[in-house]
Design a protein around this motif. Structure first.
Motif, PDB file in Angstrom:
ATOM      1  N   UNK A  20       0.715  -1.330   0.028  1.00  0.00           N
ATOM      2  CA  UNK A  20       0.048   0.035  -0.126  1.00  0.00           C
ATOM      3  C   UNK A  20       0.759   1.204  -0.013  1.00  0.00           C
ATOM      4  N   UNK A  21       0.724   2.209  -0.724  1.00  0.00           N
ATOM      5  CA  UNK A  21       1.257   3.423  -0.933  1.00  0.00           C
ATOM      6  C   UNK A  21       1.006   4.211   0.452  1.00  0.00           C
ATOM      7  N   UNK A  22       2.023   4.436   1.184  1.00  0.00           N
ATOM      8  CA  UNK A  22       1.709   5.172   2.436  1.00  0.00           C
ATOM      9  C   UNK A  22       1.812   6.612   2.503  1.00  0.00           C
ATOM     10  N   UNK A  23       0.971   7.251   2.903  1.00  0.00           N
ATOM     11  CA  UNK A  23       1.017   8.858   2.941  1.00  0.00           C
ATOM     12  C   UNK A  23       1.492   9.147   4.389  1.00  0.00           C
ATOM     13  N   UNK A  24       2.605   9.643   4.462  1.00  0.00           N
ATOM     14  CA  UNK A  24       3.238   9.752   5.823  1.00  0.00           C
ATOM     15  C   UNK A  24       4.104  11.247   5.784  1.00  0.00           C
ATOM     16  N   UNK A  25       4.083  11.674   7.041  1.00  0.00           N
ATOM     17  CA  UNK A  25       5.116  12.825   7.390  1.00  0.00           C
ATOM     18  C   UNK A  25       5.970  12.512   8.464  1.00  0.00           C
ATOM     19  N   UNK A  26       6.180  11.184   8.440  1.00  0.00           N
ATOM     20  CA  UNK A  26       6.990  10.823   9.561  1.00  0.00           C
ATOM     21  C   UNK A  26       7.004  10.890  10.841  1.00  0.00           C
ATOM     22  N   UNK A  66      -1.048  10.619  14.080  1.00  0.00           N
ATOM     23  CA  UNK A  66      -0.811   9.121  13.930  1.00  0.00           C
ATOM     24  C   UNK A  66      -1.951   8.487  13.090  1.00  0.00           C
ATOM     25  N   UNK A  67      -3.187   8.975  13.527  1.00  0.00           N
ATOM     26  CA  UNK A  67      -4.549   8.266  13.034  1.00  0.00           C
ATOM     27  C   UNK A  67      -4.708   8.830  11.689  1.00  0.00           C
ATOM     28  N   UNK A  68      -4.049  10.151  11.274  1.00  0.00           N
ATOM     29  CA  UNK A  68      -4.300  10.609  10.076  1.00  0.00           C
ATOM     30  C   UNK A  68      -3.757  10.072   8.915  1.00  0.00           C
ATOM     31  N   UNK A  69      -2.279   9.642   9.299  1.00  0.00           N
ATOM     32  CA  UNK A  69      -1.543   8.972   8.344  1.00  0.00           C
ATOM     33  C   UNK A  69      -2.200   7.627   7.916  1.00  0.00           C
ATOM     34  N   UNK A  70      -2.796   6.869   8.748  1.00  0.00           N
ATOM     35  CA  UNK A  70      -3.690   5.809   8.150  1.00  0.00           C
ATOM     36  C   UNK A  70      -4.926   6.230   7.592  1.00  0.00           C
ATOM     37  N   UNK A  71      -5.597   6.856   7.924  1.00  0.00           N
ATOM     38  CA  UNK A  71      -6.991   7.670   7.506  1.00  0.00           C
ATOM     39  C   UNK A  71      -6.871   7.884   6.146  1.00  0.00           C
ATOM     40  N   UNK A  72      -5.685   8.724   5.998  1.00  0.00           N
ATOM     41  CA  UNK A  72      -5.537   9.323   4.515  1.00  0.00           C
ATOM     42  C   UNK A  72      -4.990   8.261   3.445  1.00  0.00           C
TER      43      UNK A  72
END
Ligand code: AN7
Length: 350
Positions: A20-26, A66-72
């Motif tokens: 899955x391509x992960x949207x993250x800001x580390x 933490x939750x937003x990286x997963x939801x987005x």
């Protein structure tokens, strides 16, 4: 190696496919700060090992990342083009940032006049469409729940289960940072009750022991403590100005299973703990974030929690710069002096 963000760091514990391509800001990897001076202030000579989980150091300044990286990440995987949330401010800023990074349209509904300046500023800067409603957070949540039934828009409030999947990683980090064990007490503010629910999921899944949960609500916005919806919630801790939490039942179950406590603290109690954090430990948080500490201090003073030899973690959910107006309003004003050495020396010797 640089920290890859909470999804990559804890992928085996999360329901994402490896490709899955992960949207993250580390996000994540926030410090767990030992707070001996504060421990001594709230429980003198008890040998309380008190730690502060400083979630204000996440990329947008709150635990919501933490939750937003997963939801987005999940919204993108499902092909969403637009995301929406209701928010007291931090969810809005976080959704706006991660949506920007993913190239999504982002709408945030906030209660008019009741969102702290840093949260509004950030949401606007990230390019979210900020919709200020003449109503409360709870009214906003009802509206966004209805609009996603009518329109192809992804909801990123913590009713979205992916949010909890991301947020539970904070429990993993705490266990890791304590050397592979859970604390005796885990203290945190409770608003919409997503975070307390997520932590409980995390502790149970990680298998390093279970803490007792201590939730704090502001006394003017304490539906779970009172056992009824609060129609007009009021508190200076605007982050938790919530009268009808979405994760109410899940929070009650978590409290029950952990042998926990949920309690109300006054705005004065919150401010006092907020001040102690800054002045005894050099940790500046937004007022709501001091609610877990205020609850711990209260329960120790009441004899409901025995601090002797215990380990307690207080989660500090948001950075102090989120709400500069409240900080300035509750501090002594600066001293003004002429730009002159005599005046400065006279001031020092006052
Ligand atoms: C600093 O941003 O509900 O019990 O819309 O910003 O999981 O809701 C914020 C909540 C605690 C409470 N501390 O967490 C929102 C929002 C801070 C917060 C909470 C919030 P939940």
């Amino acid at each position: 190696m640089s920290w890859p963000g909470v999804i990559h760091a804890y992928l085996p514990y999360l329901p994402f496919a490896a490709d899955t391509p992960i949207i993250t800001l580390n996000e994540g990897n926030t410090p767990l700060i030992r707070a001996d001076r504060l421990a001594e202030a709230i429980a003198p000579k008890a040998g309380l090992q008190l730690y502060l989980k400083y979630e204000g150091l996440n990329p947008t300044g709150s635990f919501k990342d933490r939750g937003m990286t997963a939801a987005i990440t999940q919204a993108v995987a499902e092909g969403a083009k637009t995301v929406i949330c209701a928010s007291t401010g931090n969810t809005a800023a976080s959704a706006a940032a991660y949506a920007a990074r993913a190239g999504l349209r982002c709408l945030v509904l906030v209660p008019e006049g009741k969102i702290a300046l840093g949260k509004l500023a950030a949401s606007l800067a990230y390019g979210a469409e900020v919709i200020s409603i003449a109503g409360s957070f709870d009214d906003g949540l009802n509206l966004v729940c209805e609009i996603v039934r009518r329109q192809p828009i992804a909801l990123v409030n913590s009713i979205n289960p992916w949010r909890l999947e991301g947020q539970k990683t904070a429990a993993f980090e705490i266990c890791d940072q304590l050397g592979g064990r859970a604390p005796d007490w885990h203290c945190l503010p409770v608003g919409n009750a997503g975070n307390i629910s997520a932590y409980w999921l995390g502790y149970r899944q990680y298998g390093k022991g279970l803490p007792r949960l201590l939730g704090g609500q502001a006394s003017g916005a304490a539906p779970i403590v009172l056992g009824r919806v609060v129609e007009k919630p009021e508190t200076l801790a605007t982050a938790i100005r919530i009268g009808n939490p979405a994760r109410w039942q899940q929070a009650l179950a978590a409290l029950d299973e952990s042998g926990g406590i949920i309690t109300a603290v006054s705005d004065d109690d919150i401010l006092q703990s907020w001040r102690l954090l800054a002045r005894l430990e050099g940790v500046f948080v937004e007022p709501a974030s001091a609610t877990g500490l205020a609850a711990l201090k209260q329960q120790i003073a009441l004899g409901e929690i025995d601090p002797v030899g215990k380990t307690a973690v207080c989660v500090l959910t948001g950075h102090g710069l989120k709400d500069p107006a409240t900080a300035v309003a509750h501090a002594n004003p600066p001293h003004t002096l002429p730009a002159d050495i005599t005046a400065l020396e006279a001031y020092l010797q006052r």
